[in-house]
Design a protein around this motif. Structure first.
Motif, PDB file in Angstrom:
ATOM      1  N   GLN A 386       0.836  -1.212   0.000  1.00  0.00           N
ATOM      2  CA  GLN A 386       0.000   0.000   0.000  1.00  0.00           C
ATOM      3  C   GLN A 386       0.866   1.255   0.000  1.00  0.00           C
ATOM      4  O   GLN A 386       0.591   2.226  -0.697  1.00  0.00           O
ATOM      5  CB  GLN A 386      -0.933  -0.002   1.209  1.00  0.00           C
ATOM      6  CG  GLN A 386      -2.066  -1.006   1.016  1.00  0.00           C
ATOM      7  CD  GLN A 386      -3.018  -1.063   2.188  1.00  0.00           C
ATOM      8  OE1 GLN A 386      -2.636  -0.743   3.312  1.00  0.00           O
ATOM      9  NE2 GLN A 386      -4.228  -1.498   1.946  1.00  0.00           N
ATOM     10  N   GLU A 387       1.918   1.178   0.758  1.00  0.00           N
ATOM     11  CA  GLU A 387       2.825   2.335   0.812  1.00  0.00           C
ATOM     12  C   GLU A 387       3.471   2.553  -0.556  1.00  0.00           C
ATOM     13  O   GLU A 387       3.618   3.679  -1.022  1.00  0.00           O
ATOM     14  CB  GLU A 387       3.889   2.070   1.871  1.00  0.00           C
ATOM     15  CG  GLU A 387       4.745   3.289   2.154  1.00  0.00           C
ATOM     16  CD  GLU A 387       5.885   2.944   3.105  1.00  0.00           C
ATOM     17  OE1 GLU A 387       5.678   2.107   3.998  1.00  0.00           O
ATOM     18  OE2 GLU A 387       6.971   3.513   2.921  1.00  0.00           O
ATOM     19  N   ARG A 388       3.807   1.417  -1.190  1.00  0.00           N
ATOM     20  CA  ARG A 388       4.453   1.519  -2.507  1.00  0.00           C
ATOM     21  C   ARG A 388       3.500   2.165  -3.525  1.00  0.00           C
ATOM     22  O   ARG A 388       3.882   3.031  -4.287  1.00  0.00           O
ATOM     23  CB  ARG A 388       4.849   0.113  -2.976  1.00  0.00           C
ATOM     24  CG  ARG A 388       5.657   0.091  -4.243  1.00  0.00           C
ATOM     25  CD  ARG A 388       7.002   0.732  -4.056  1.00  0.00           C
ATOM     26  NE  ARG A 388       7.759   0.798  -5.279  1.00  0.00           N
ATOM     27  CZ  ARG A 388       8.843   1.527  -5.450  1.00  0.00           C
ATOM     28  NH1 ARG A 388       9.311   2.264  -4.449  1.00  0.00           N
ATOM     29  NH2 ARG A 388       9.475   1.552  -6.599  1.00  0.00           N
ATOM     30  N   VAL A 389       2.233   1.702  -3.477  1.00  0.00           N
ATOM     31  CA  VAL A 389       1.224   2.277  -4.393  1.00  0.00           C
ATOM     32  C   VAL A 389       1.110   3.773  -4.145  1.00  0.00           C
ATOM     33  O   VAL A 389       1.169   4.589  -5.086  1.00  0.00           O
ATOM     34  CB  VAL A 389      -0.145   1.590  -4.195  1.00  0.00           C
ATOM     35  CG1 VAL A 389      -1.242   2.383  -4.877  1.00  0.00           C
ATOM     36  CG2 VAL A 389      -0.116   0.179  -4.743  1.00  0.00           C
ATOM     37  N   ALA A 390       0.966   4.146  -2.894  1.00  0.00           N
ATOM     38  CA  ALA A 390       0.779   5.570  -2.576  1.00  0.00           C
ATOM     39  C   ALA A 390       1.985   6.382  -3.031  1.00  0.00           C
ATOM     40  O   ALA A 390       1.842   7.447  -3.646  1.00  0.00           O
ATOM     41  CB  ALA A 390       0.571   5.726  -1.075  1.00  0.00           C
ATOM     42  N   THR A 391       3.191   5.844  -2.789  1.00  0.00           N
ATOM     43  CA  THR A 391       4.405   6.591  -3.153  1.00  0.00           C
ATOM     44  C   THR A 391       4.517   6.761  -4.657  1.00  0.00           C
ATOM     45  O   THR A 391       4.756   7.857  -5.160  1.00  0.00           O
ATOM     46  CB  THR A 391       5.653   5.835  -2.624  1.00  0.00           C
ATOM     47  OG1 THR A 391       5.427   5.506  -1.289  1.00  0.00           O
ATOM     48  CG2 THR A 391       6.896   6.666  -2.777  1.00  0.00           C
ATOM     49  N   ARG A 392       4.307   5.635  -5.386  1.00  0.00           N
ATOM     50  CA  ARG A 392       4.491   5.710  -6.843  1.00  0.00           C
ATOM     51  C   ARG A 392       3.460   6.630  -7.486  1.00  0.00           C
ATOM     52  O   ARG A 392       3.760   7.399  -8.389  1.00  0.00           O
ATOM     53  CB  ARG A 392       4.361   4.306  -7.473  1.00  0.00           C
ATOM     54  CG  ARG A 392       5.455   3.351  -7.113  1.00  0.00           C
ATOM     55  CD  ARG A 392       6.649   3.339  -8.047  1.00  0.00           C
ATOM     56  NE  ARG A 392       6.488   3.689  -9.418  1.00  0.00           N
ATOM     57  CZ  ARG A 392       6.458   2.835 -10.428  1.00  0.00           C
ATOM     58  NH1 ARG A 392       6.542   1.545 -10.192  1.00  0.00           N
ATOM     59  NH2 ARG A 392       6.363   3.262 -11.660  1.00  0.00           N
ATOM     60  N   VAL A 393       2.198   6.547  -7.005  1.00  0.00           N
ATOM     61  CA  VAL A 393       1.168   7.417  -7.599  1.00  0.00           C
ATOM     62  C   VAL A 393       1.473   8.877  -7.280  1.00  0.00           C
ATOM     63  O   VAL A 393       1.307   9.759  -8.128  1.00  0.00           O
ATOM     64  CB  VAL A 393      -0.243   7.010  -7.112  1.00  0.00           C
ATOM     65  CG1 VAL A 393      -1.282   8.003  -7.606  1.00  0.00           C
ATOM     66  CG2 VAL A 393      -0.598   5.626  -7.610  1.00  0.00           C
ATOM     67  N   LEU A 394       1.977   9.112  -6.089  1.00  0.00           N
ATOM     68  CA  LEU A 394       2.313  10.495  -5.719  1.00  0.00           C
ATOM     69  C   LEU A 394       3.439  11.044  -6.592  1.00  0.00           C
ATOM     70  O   LEU A 394       3.372  12.176  -7.093  1.00  0.00           O
ATOM     71  CB  LEU A 394       2.720  10.531  -4.235  1.00  0.00           C
ATOM     72  CG  LEU A 394       2.886  11.929  -3.665  1.00  0.00           C
ATOM     73  CD1 LEU A 394       1.549  12.638  -3.625  1.00  0.00           C
ATOM     74  CD2 LEU A 394       3.482  11.862  -2.262  1.00  0.00           C
ATOM     75  N   VAL A 395       4.465  10.205  -6.798  1.00  0.00           N
ATOM     76  CA  VAL A 395       5.598  10.631  -7.646  1.00  0.00           C
ATOM     77  C   VAL A 395       5.095  10.904  -9.065  1.00  0.00           C
ATOM     78  O   VAL A 395       5.429  11.913  -9.692  1.00  0.00           O
ATOM     79  CB  VAL A 395       6.703   9.553  -7.641  1.00  0.00           C
ATOM     80  CG1 VAL A 395       7.766   9.865  -8.685  1.00  0.00           C
ATOM     81  CG2 VAL A 395       7.327   9.455  -6.258  1.00  0.00           C
TER      82      VAL A 395
END
Ligand SMILES: Nc1nc2c(ncn2[C@@H]2O[C@H](COP(=O)(O)OP(=O)(O)OP(=O)(O)O)[C@@H](O)[C@H]2O)c(=O)[nH]1
Ligand SMILES: [Mg+2]
Length: 484
Positions: A386-395
């Motif tokens: 979930q953290e990875r999804v949030a980080t990548r979408v934010l970037v």
């Protein structure tokens, strides 16, 4: 220098001493022309095909059939024929066969007068140039034509009418010039508004599309990550429930490999989704991200069970001892000589059972420990995904928004450039319009005065004599151009 010379025709107009007979199709024009040629030999009668376009007749005879009233196109035909000629005579033809010709004559008179005030004084008569029975009935017309043509003022009035047409067309040209410019200015304002509106609209549409697509992607990817963690939980739990004692030791590395694979799968799904999103919005795909870290979690606590093992050994030993005693008694009960053998067999059975109970209990406990450990691992995996999804979408959001901003800036610069060009053209038009207004003031007022004087004399009203026009000596070379 003086161009309005009322003793001469306007430039380009050649006066011909002929009477032009015109009419719509099958009105009886040719028959009437022939009849007039027979009856009035001192004058020349021609049809429109026999007269050059620049030539102006002395009089125009309009033939209108008694079968129908004049139409707009008939009026236009009369305008064109009588452009440079004041003397117009209206004839309703074929009166021998149409009993209602008088009503048609009255209607034609009214229609023509409504079309233009100059036709108010047009005389109308009925005629039958080629009747089905009897002689041509053109006496009244012949008398009228002779009377009008003998009027000494005809030439002067024709001249004035030609000048009136010339002045009107020149004024019309000036007005058309102005209206062209006004139309162009209106179109430029419209284009300018369109450019600004469409720029604003495109920017906000692109912004909304990007934000909503990112939101969707965030929701879908988070959902996919949660699902992946859930399937991983059931996969590892199934596997863990069937582990043998020998496989217990290798389960941790197996679980770590599967977790790494799940992280890679989700990472690939995120990359694919973000590339699709960017391509769909015609934006460059976000640059590839560094490989995600493997989630960190501790090893399963399989070794710290000394006390439990001791307890199990004691319990298992007790159980084995109990079984050994039962077996020994059983043997002693069967035969008294078998007491020793009973002791040996009972001891062995008790030992085997002790080992089995202790071993099985240890395996079950290890499985339970692993099951709890799997739960922890999956929790860690879920949060990591979930953290990875949030980080990548934010970037991706940052990169795409910045690209969008860059494009908006380019579009705005382009729009500003076009608006500046339009503004420059509008300023040029404003300058030209002011200049044209000055020129028009200088030129139109003598033209309007001239027209007024010509009309006053034509209408026989009191006013300045058109002769006085010779006093006006502005540079009226432009009058020549209007005759083309
Ligand atoms: N009854 C009757 N028929 C007429 C009269 N004048 C002309 N016609 C007929 O109307 C038809 C057309 O006559 P034209 O004189 O050729 O008419 P026009 O207007 O020159 O015709 P186009 O040149 O073909 O347009 C012919 O059939 C004539 O016989 C008339 O006074 N009475
Ligand atoms: Mg004809």
């Amino acid at each position: 220098m003086t161009v309005i010379e009322l003793d001469r025709s306007p430039p380009g107009v050649v006066r011909r001493d002929v009477v032009l007979v015109v009419g719509s199709r099958l009105a009886g024009t040719t028959s009437l022309t022939n009849a007039l040629r027979d009856r009035i030999r001192e004058h020349t009668f021609v049809e429109s095909g026999e007269l050059n376009p620049g030539h102006a007749p002395t009089a125009v005879v309009v033939t209108a059939s008694a079968s129908a009233m004049l139409t707009e196109s008939d009026c236009a035909l009369i305008d064109s024929a009588a452009r440079n000629t004041d003397l117009v005579i209206g004839v309703v033809s074929k009166i021998d066969t149409h009993r209602t010709w008088r009503e048609v004559l009255t209607a034609d008179r009214t229609l023509l007068a409504q079309h233009a005030p100059r036709y108010l004084r047009v005389p109308w008569v009925g005629a039958a140039a080629a009747p089905d029975l009897g002689e041509p009935h053109v006496d009244e017309l012949v008398g009228l034509i002779r009377q009008r043509l003998s009027d000494p003022g005809v030439d002067r009035r024709n001249l004035l009418r030609a000048w009136e047409s010339r002045l009107q067309s020149t004024l019309g040209r000036y007005r058309a010039d102005g209206s062209d410019r006004r139309a162009r200015v209106r179109a430029l304002h419209q284009t300018r508004d369109d450019i600004l509106d469409s720029g604003r609209r495109t920017r906000s549409e692109r912004d909304i599309a990007l934000r909503s697509q990112l939101k969707q992607a965030r929701i879908q990817l988070a959902h996919a990550a949660r699902n992946r963690a859930t399937t991983m939980r059931s996969e590892l739990a199934d596997h863990g429930a069937q582990l043998t004692r020998r496989e217990i030791g290798t389960f941790e590395s197996h679980a770590r490999t599967r977790v790494r694979e799940a992280v890679d799968e989700v990472e690939e799904a995120i990359s694919d989704r973000l590339v699709d999103l960017a391509t769909g919005l015609h934006l460059p795909p976000p640059s590839p991200a560094a490989s995600p870290p493997t989630p960190d979690f501790p090893a399963p606590p399989l070794t710290s069970r000394r006390q439990e093992t001791q307890l199990m050994t004691i319990l298992g030993g007790g159980f084995g001892l109990g079984v050994a005693l039962v077996v020994t008694r059983l043997f002693a009960g069967i035969a008294s000589g078998m007491t020793v053998a009973g002791l040996v067999v009972g001891g062995l059975v008790g030992l085997v059972l002790t080992v089995w109970v202790v071993g099985t209990r240890g395996l079950l406990r290890d499985r339970a420990v692993l099951d709890r450990w799997i739960g922890d691992v999956v929790n860690v995996l879920r949060s990591a995904l979930q953290e990875r999804v949030a980080t990548r979408v934010l970037v991706a959001e940052t990169a795409l928004c910045s690209e969008l901003f860059h494009r908006d800036a380019l579009d705005s610069a382009e729009a500003s450039k076009r608006v500046a060009e339009i503004d420059a053209e509008l300023r040029a038009h404003a300058v030209q319009a002011a200049r044209a207004a000055k020129v028009a003031d200088a030129r139109l007022s003598p033209l309007l005065e001239a027209l007024e004087a010509v009309r006053s004399e034509l209408n026989g009203t009191d006013g300045r004599r058109a002769d006085e026009l010779n006093r006006y000596t502005p540079e009226m070379g432009f009058l020549n151009r209007s005759c083309e």
